[in-house]
Design a protein around this motif. Structure first.
Motif, mmCIF file in Angstrom:
data_model
loop_
_atom_site.group_PDB
_atom_site.id
_atom_site.type_symbol
_atom_site.label_atom_id
_atom_site.label_comp_id
_atom_site.label_asym_id
_atom_site.label_seq_id
_atom_site.Cartn_x
_atom_site.Cartn_y
_atom_site.Cartn_z
ATOM 1 N N CYS A 1 0.811 -1.216 0.000
ATOM 2 C CA CYS A 1 0.000 0.000 0.000
ATOM 3 C C CYS A 1 0.845 1.267 0.000
ATOM 4 N N LEU A 2 2.141 1.130 0.254
ATOM 5 C CA LEU A 2 3.011 2.306 0.284
ATOM 6 C C LEU A 2 3.115 2.903 -1.109
ATOM 7 N N ARG A 3 2.975 4.213 -1.188
ATOM 8 C CA ARG A 3 3.015 4.909 -2.468
ATOM 9 C C ARG A 3 4.214 5.850 -2.498
ATOM 10 N N GLY A 4 4.712 6.080 -3.706
ATOM 11 C CA GLY A 4 5.837 6.992 -3.879
ATOM 12 C C GLY A 4 7.074 6.250 -4.364
ATOM 13 N N LYS A 5 7.875 6.921 -5.176
ATOM 14 C CA LYS A 5 9.067 6.319 -5.765
ATOM 15 C C LYS A 5 10.040 5.865 -4.687
ATOM 16 N N GLY A 6 10.341 4.568 -4.658
ATOM 17 C CA GLY A 6 11.348 4.025 -3.767
ATOM 18 C C GLY A 6 10.983 4.001 -2.293
ATOM 19 N N VAL A 7 9.764 4.383 -1.942
ATOM 20 C CA VAL A 7 9.374 4.477 -0.531
ATOM 21 C C VAL A 7 9.390 3.102 0.141
ATOM 22 N N TYR B 1 18.914 -0.949 8.813
ATOM 23 C CA TYR B 1 19.830 -0.040 8.135
ATOM 24 C C TYR B 1 19.462 1.413 8.417
ATOM 25 N N ARG B 2 20.488 2.264 8.495
ATOM 26 C CA ARG B 2 20.274 3.694 8.684
ATOM 27 C C ARG B 2 20.238 4.377 7.326
ATOM 28 N N CYS B 3 19.698 5.586 7.299
ATOM 29 C CA CYS B 3 19.660 6.323 6.037
ATOM 30 C C CYS B 3 21.065 6.599 5.517
ATOM 31 N N SER B 4 21.987 6.868 6.440
ATOM 32 C CA SER B 4 23.379 7.065 6.067
ATOM 33 C C SER B 4 24.256 6.540 7.190
ATOM 34 N N SER B 5 25.459 6.133 6.858
ATOM 35 C CA SER B 5 26.380 5.603 7.865
ATOM 36 C C SER B 5 27.798 5.662 7.337
ATOM 37 N N ILE B 6 28.722 5.996 8.223
ATOM 38 C CA ILE B 6 30.145 6.001 7.843
ATOM 39 C C ILE B 6 30.801 4.693 8.274
ATOM 40 N N LYS B 7 30.013 3.801 8.920
ATOM 41 C CA LYS B 7 30.577 2.575 9.481
ATOM 42 C C LYS B 7 30.286 1.341 8.630
ATOM 43 N N GLY B 8 29.412 1.457 7.679
ATOM 44 C CA GLY B 8 29.047 0.294 6.882
ATOM 45 C C GLY B 8 27.963 0.647 5.889
ATOM 46 N N GLU B 9 27.292 -0.380 5.399
ATOM 47 C CA GLU B 9 26.240 -0.140 4.420
ATOM 48 C C GLU B 9 25.083 0.624 5.035
ATOM 49 N N SER B 10 24.423 1.400 4.224
ATOM 50 C CA SER B 10 23.272 2.185 4.665
ATOM 51 C C SER B 10 22.216 2.146 3.569
ATOM 52 N N ILE B 11 21.061 2.703 3.875
ATOM 53 C CA ILE B 11 19.988 2.756 2.873
ATOM 54 C C ILE B 11 20.442 3.521 1.644
ATOM 55 N N SER B 12 21.096 4.660 1.888
ATOM 56 C CA SER B 12 21.520 5.489 0.755
ATOM 57 C C SER B 12 22.572 4.788 -0.107
ATOM 58 N N SER B 13 23.504 4.055 0.534
ATOM 59 C CA SER B 13 24.546 3.381 -0.245
ATOM 60 C C SER B 13 23.994 2.173 -0.993
ATOM 61 N N ILE B 14 23.069 1.436 -0.365
ATOM 62 C CA ILE B 14 22.504 0.252 -1.010
ATOM 63 C C ILE B 14 21.637 0.635 -2.205
ATOM 64 N N LEU B 15 20.818 1.676 -2.034
ATOM 65 C CA LEU B 15 19.912 2.092 -3.107
ATOM 66 C C LEU B 15 20.532 3.121 -4.046
ATOM 67 N N GLU B 16 21.747 3.564 -3.689
ATOM 68 C CA GLU B 16 22.472 4.550 -4.498
ATOM 69 C C GLU B 16 21.681 5.843 -4.644
ATOM 70 N N ILE B 17 21.212 6.344 -3.482
ATOM 71 C CA ILE B 17 20.536 7.633 -3.430
ATOM 72 C C ILE B 17 21.193 8.460 -2.345
ATOM 73 N N ASP B 18 20.957 9.774 -2.342
ATOM 74 C CA ASP B 18 21.588 10.598 -1.315
ATOM 75 C C ASP B 18 20.823 10.445 0.006
ATOM 76 N N PRO B 19 21.496 10.687 1.137
ATOM 77 C CA PRO B 19 20.863 10.493 2.451
ATOM 78 C C PRO B 19 19.598 11.304 2.661
ATOM 79 N N ASP B 20 19.542 12.536 2.132
ATOM 80 C CA ASP B 20 18.345 13.356 2.289
ATOM 81 C C ASP B 20 17.139 12.705 1.616
ATOM 82 N N THR B 21 17.361 12.154 0.430
ATOM 83 C CA THR B 21 16.280 11.465 -0.275
ATOM 84 C C THR B 21 15.817 10.252 0.511
ATOM 85 N N ALA B 22 16.784 9.500 1.068
ATOM 86 C CA ALA B 22 16.442 8.331 1.883
ATOM 87 C C ALA B 22 15.608 8.743 3.093
#
Length: 221
Positions: free
Chosen positions: A165-171, A182-203
């Motif tokens: 039911c979730l609507r919106g691109k990549g939501v 996973y966090r939206c961004s992380s300097i310690k490992g993989e994050s949502i932004s790194s996995i999906l290749e989007i910027d942290p603000d978008t995530a």
């Protein structure tokens, strides 16, 4: 938590989890994420278990609170206490078992897993007592005591139906990674932004959108 978007740490980041426990910030995190952290750090070599035990106590209290609100106090002679304790004990064992399906269920969908197991126990108690009235209080309309027992596959299908039911691109993609810890961004490992290749603000924006939509669908997680 220090991050601007208050994203939870990686599940095995025991130092940050220890700090969160020490600062009394567990109430700011979804129960499922805390369950994931417990399962990632419980009896893990080199990890101080004091903070893990505190997380277990926190989740144990949340389980009891939810179960007491779901089990009818009017039907059983003991006010449903035996059923509450039975479900609580079973789910606590599952939480601490690395191979238990319900332990993983608690991580992915905490409240539905508890409710489904409560319904299972209530039905067994009802059969013994040969009673038919409703056994589960449901002020929010989310639990139907007449529903047949849910298998793990059916339970997961129900969650997937909600996620669909979730609507919106990549939501949805962002929210599923968030539920995996996973966090939206992380300097310690993989994050949502790194996995999906989007910027942290978008995530962060997509995660906020997912949470808003889910609150309307099923209430706060």
């Amino acid at each position: 938590m220090s991050d601007a978007d208050d994203e939870p740490p990686l599940l095995d980041d025991h130092r940050t989890w220890r700090r969160i426990v020490k600062q009394g910030q567990l109430t700011r995190l979804p129960e499922g994420v805390i369950v994931g952290a417990i399962r990632a750090n419980y009896r893990c070599e080199g990890v101080d278990q004091d903070f893990v035990r505190e997380m277990i106590v926190f989740i144990s209290d949340r389980m009891l609170s939810i179960l007491r609100s779901e089990i009818s106090t009017k039907t059983f002679p003991d006010g449903g206490n035996d059923i509450v304790e039975a479900v609580h004990d079973a789910m606590l064992k599952a939480l601490l078992s690395p191979t238990a399906a319900d332990g993983e269920g608690l991580r992915k969908w905490f409240k539905p897993t508890l409710r489904n197991r409560a319904i299972d126990h209530v039905r067994r108690a009802r059969a013994k007592m040969k009673l038919m009235p409703d056994m589960v209080d449901d002020p929010g309309g989310m639990v139907d005591p007449r529903t047949e027992n849910f298998s793990e596959a059916e339970q997961e299908a129900d969650v997937q139906r909600i996620l669909n039911c979730l609507r919106g691109k990549g939501v949805r993609d962002v929210f599923e990674l968030h539920m995996q810890g996973y966090r939206c961004s992380s300097i310690k490992g993989e994050s949502i932004s790194s996995i999906l290749e989007i910027d942290p603000d978008t995530a962060s924006k997509r995660l906020a959108s997912a949470k808003q939509q889910l609150e309307k669908l099923i209430g706060r997680w």
